[in-house]
Design a protein around this motif. Sequence first.
Motif, PDB file in Angstrom:
ATOM      1  N   ALA A  41      52.443  43.901  33.992  1.00  0.00           N
ATOM      2  CA  ALA A  41      52.141  44.873  35.043  1.00  0.00           C
ATOM      3  C   ALA A  41      52.227  44.226  36.419  1.00  0.00           C
ATOM      4  O   ALA A  41      52.782  44.807  37.352  1.00  0.00           O
ATOM      5  CB  ALA A  41      50.756  45.476  34.827  1.00  0.00           C
ATOM      6  N   ALA A  42      51.698  43.011  36.548  1.00  0.00           N
ATOM      7  CA  ALA A  42      51.752  42.299  37.824  1.00  0.00           C
ATOM      8  C   ALA A  42      53.197  42.034  38.234  1.00  0.00           C
ATOM      9  O   ALA A  42      53.534  42.093  39.419  1.00  0.00           O
ATOM     10  CB  ALA A  42      50.973  40.990  37.734  1.00  0.00           C
ATOM     11  N   THR A  50      48.579  49.277  43.870  1.00  0.00           N
ATOM     12  CA  THR A  50      48.628  49.991  42.596  1.00  0.00           C
ATOM     13  C   THR A  50      48.026  49.187  41.441  1.00  0.00           C
ATOM     14  O   THR A  50      47.967  49.677  40.323  1.00  0.00           O
ATOM     15  CB  THR A  50      50.073  50.396  42.236  1.00  0.00           C
ATOM     16  N   VAL A  51      47.590  47.959  41.733  1.00  0.00           N
ATOM     17  CA  VAL A  51      46.956  47.157  40.679  1.00  0.00           C
ATOM     18  C   VAL A  51      45.707  47.883  40.183  1.00  0.00           C
ATOM     19  O   VAL A  51      45.471  47.968  38.980  1.00  0.00           O
ATOM     20  CB  VAL A  51      46.625  45.735  41.179  1.00  0.00           C
ATOM     21  N   ARG A  52      44.913  48.422  41.087  1.00  0.00           N
ATOM     22  CA  ARG A  52      43.747  49.220  40.695  1.00  0.00           C
ATOM     23  C   ARG A  52      44.171  50.678  40.641  1.00  0.00           C
ATOM     24  O   ARG A  52      44.588  51.246  41.626  1.00  0.00           O
ATOM     25  CB  ARG A  52      42.589  49.053  41.679  1.00  0.00           C
ATOM     26  N   ALA A  94      45.427  41.287  39.594  1.00  0.00           N
ATOM     27  CA  ALA A  94      45.518  41.074  41.038  1.00  0.00           C
ATOM     28  C   ALA A  94      45.837  39.610  41.351  1.00  0.00           C
ATOM     29  O   ALA A  94      46.691  39.317  42.203  1.00  0.00           O
ATOM     30  CB  ALA A  94      44.220  41.496  41.720  1.00  0.00           C
ATOM     31  N   VAL A  95      45.184  38.703  40.655  1.00  0.00           N
ATOM     32  CA  VAL A  95      45.458  37.276  40.855  1.00  0.00           C
ATOM     33  C   VAL A  95      46.905  36.967  40.460  1.00  0.00           C
ATOM     34  O   VAL A  95      47.614  36.239  41.169  1.00  0.00           O
ATOM     35  CB  VAL A  95      44.456  36.409  40.056  1.00  0.00           C
ATOM     36  N   ARG A  99      49.899  35.574  42.774  1.00  0.00           N
ATOM     37  CA  ARG A  99      50.543  34.324  42.394  1.00  0.00           C
ATOM     38  C   ARG A  99      52.057  34.496  42.307  1.00  0.00           C
ATOM     39  O   ARG A  99      52.829  33.672  42.804  1.00  0.00           O
ATOM     40  CB  ARG A  99      50.009  33.836  41.049  1.00  0.00           C
ATOM     41  N   LEU A 100      52.497  35.583  41.707  1.00  0.00           N
ATOM     42  CA  LEU A 100      53.940  35.823  41.575  1.00  0.00           C
ATOM     43  C   LEU A 100      54.608  35.980  42.935  1.00  0.00           C
ATOM     44  O   LEU A 100      55.730  35.515  43.136  1.00  0.00           O
ATOM     45  CB  LEU A 100      54.190  37.076  40.724  1.00  0.00           C
TER      46      LEU A 100
END
Length: 104
Positions: A41-42, A50-52, A94-95, A99-100
Amino acid sequence: MTTAKPPDQCESMADVRAGVDAVDRDLVALLVRRFAYMDAAARIKTDRGTVRDEARKAEVLDNVARAAEAAGLEPARLRAVWNELVEQSIAYEAVQWDRLRADS
């Protein structure tokens, strides 16, 4: 490696504990798989906002509550457990999202 007895065949707390430990190992393996989907997903989501996704979170909790009830468990208890799981999944995603993008 020993195989844990089914719950209805446990005769001691050692049997119960061995069964719980075996289930915990299985759960960890499943959580590793679930968090791999958070990695995906990340990678796929282009907007950090959109992560949350509160609508998706509610859907997941409702699905779990229905499955728990169908299995004869207390829906509210499993909903509480899954609420924490989903919150930890969101934080992890989210992390990973950050990071990506930092590596780019």
